[in-house]
Design a protein around this motif. Structure first.
Motif, PDB file in Angstrom:
ATOM      1  N   MET A   1      22.974 -75.617  97.978  1.00  0.00           N
ATOM      2  CA  MET A   1      23.346 -77.017  98.067  1.00  0.00           C
ATOM      3  C   MET A   1      22.560 -77.786  97.018  1.00  0.00           C
ATOM      4  SD  MET A   1      22.832 -79.617 101.195  1.00  0.00           S
ATOM      5  CE  MET A   1      24.348 -79.725 102.079  1.00  0.00           C
TER       6      MET A   1
ATOM      7  N   HIS B   1      25.265 -83.394  95.929  1.00  0.00           N
ATOM      8  CA  HIS B   1      26.282 -83.113  96.943  1.00  0.00           C
ATOM      9  C   HIS B   1      25.787 -83.501  98.337  1.00  0.00           C
ATOM     10  CE1 HIS B   1      27.570 -80.727  93.470  1.00  0.00           C
ATOM     11  NE2 HIS B   1      28.745 -81.195  93.847  1.00  0.00           N
TER      12      HIS B   1
ATOM     13  N   ILE C   1      27.757 -86.238 100.609  1.00  0.00           N
ATOM     14  CA  ILE C   1      28.146 -85.957 101.991  1.00  0.00           C
ATOM     15  C   ILE C   1      27.588 -87.032 102.915  1.00  0.00           C
ATOM     16  CG2 ILE C   1      27.859 -84.345 103.921  1.00  0.00           C
ATOM     17  CD1 ILE C   1      27.881 -82.105 101.666  1.00  0.00           C
TER      18      ILE C   1
ATOM     19  N   VAL D   1      33.056 -83.132  96.163  1.00  0.00           N
ATOM     20  CA  VAL D   1      32.521 -82.470  97.357  1.00  0.00           C
ATOM     21  C   VAL D   1      33.456 -81.344  97.786  1.00  0.00           C
ATOM     22  CG1 VAL D   1      31.949 -82.747  99.805  1.00  0.00           C
ATOM     23  CG2 VAL D   1      31.201 -84.466  98.153  1.00  0.00           C
ATOM     24  N   VAL D   2      34.758 -81.599  97.767  1.00  0.00           N
ATOM     25  CA  VAL D   2      35.738 -80.572  98.131  1.00  0.00           C
ATOM     26  C   VAL D   2      35.626 -79.385  97.176  1.00  0.00           C
ATOM     27  CG1 VAL D   2      38.205 -80.047  98.288  1.00  0.00           C
ATOM     28  CG2 VAL D   2      37.319 -82.184  99.255  1.00  0.00           C
TER      29      VAL D   2
ATOM     30  N   TRP E   1      33.078 -78.499  95.263  1.00  0.00           N
ATOM     31  CA  TRP E   1      31.789 -77.838  95.461  1.00  0.00           C
ATOM     32  C   TRP E   1      31.813 -76.962  96.716  1.00  0.00           C
ATOM     33  CZ3 TRP E   1      28.560 -78.610  99.649  1.00  0.00           C
ATOM     34  CH2 TRP E   1      27.325 -77.959  99.561  1.00  0.00           C
ATOM     35  N   ALA E   2      32.330 -77.508  97.812  1.00  0.00           N
ATOM     36  CA  ALA E   2      32.351 -76.767  99.076  1.00  0.00           C
ATOM     37  C   ALA E   2      33.208 -75.508  98.987  1.00  0.00           C
ATOM     38  CB  ALA E   2      32.853 -77.666 100.210  1.00  0.00           C
ATOM     39  N   ARG E   3      34.282 -75.584  98.217  1.00  0.00           N
ATOM     40  CA  ARG E   3      35.190 -74.439  98.109  1.00  0.00           C
ATOM     41  C   ARG E   3      34.736 -73.406  97.093  1.00  0.00           C
ATOM     42  NH1 ARG E   3      40.880 -77.741  98.369  1.00  0.00           N
ATOM     43  NH2 ARG E   3      40.901 -77.977 100.630  1.00  0.00           N
TER      44      ARG E   3
ATOM     45  N   THR F   1      31.416 -73.126  95.360  1.00  0.00           N
ATOM     46  CA  THR F   1      30.022 -72.751  95.149  1.00  0.00           C
ATOM     47  C   THR F   1      29.642 -71.596  96.066  1.00  0.00           C
ATOM     48  OG1 THR F   1      29.504 -75.020  94.551  1.00  0.00           O
ATOM     49  CG2 THR F   1      27.645 -73.599  95.122  1.00  0.00           C
TER      50      THR F   1
END
Length: 180
Positions: free
Chosen positions: A1, A5, A9, A79-80, A82-84, A86
């Protein structure tokens, strides 16, 4: 993380001033992601420049001279993404475990006091988690968002409990007096 980010969030959860965001990091978010006040303000400036967040202009904010930040669609999309995309890092950089390995190779390094300090810190954090659990999740009906937040808190509780059980097993190895 990454810190940007984590900030995005937090701002998606609730638009905030830099000060209020830093306080949230000091209290709740900081239990699993640490960021200094300086880092937060620096990242907020970068995110404004990148078009990820904007400053909300309203009468209340103008009266207090606070800048209240909110996430723009580009920031939400980041954010989307990065979350998917990383990957998780399995290398957890726990310094005490590294010191323990050194103790195994070199011989007793006097790690007992440090282990006791860590046990105390982990017990204190577990107590805070339990207080949050009682205060925020004692109700019978939780929204989906609250259920997810509670699941995150439970991960923290289980992590602390597991670490304390592990430390109880290790204690006699680093402190021969504890074994007797």
């Amino acid at each position: 993380m990454s810190t940007p980010h984590a900030i995005l969030i937090a701002l998606l959860e609730k638009p905030s001033s830099g000060y209020d965001l830093a306080r949230r990091f000091d209290r709740a978010i900081g239990y699993f992601w640490h960021a200094t006040h300086q880092q937060i303000y620096r990242e907020l400036g970068r995110m404004v420049d990148a078009g990820w967040v904007s400053v909300i202009e309203d009468d209340a904010a103008a009266a207090t001279r606070k800048k209240v930040y909110c996430v723009l669609p580009v920031g939400r999309n980041e954010v989307v993404r990065w979350a998917r995309e990383t990957p998780l890092d399995l290398d957890s950089r726990n310094v005490f475990l590294l010191k323990l390995r050194a103790d195994a190779v070199i011989g007793p390094l006097g790690l007992a006091n440090e282990l006791e300090r860590l046990i105390g810190e982990n017990r204190a954090r577990l107590a805070v988690y339990r207080e949050i659990e009682q205060r925020d999740f004692g109700g019978a009906s939780l929204t989906r968002g609250q259920q997810i937040q509670y699941a995150i808190l439970k991960a923290g509780i289980l992590t602390q409990e597991m670490w304390l059980a592990w430390a109880a097993e290790v204690r006699p190895l680093v402190d021969p007096a504890a074994a007797q």
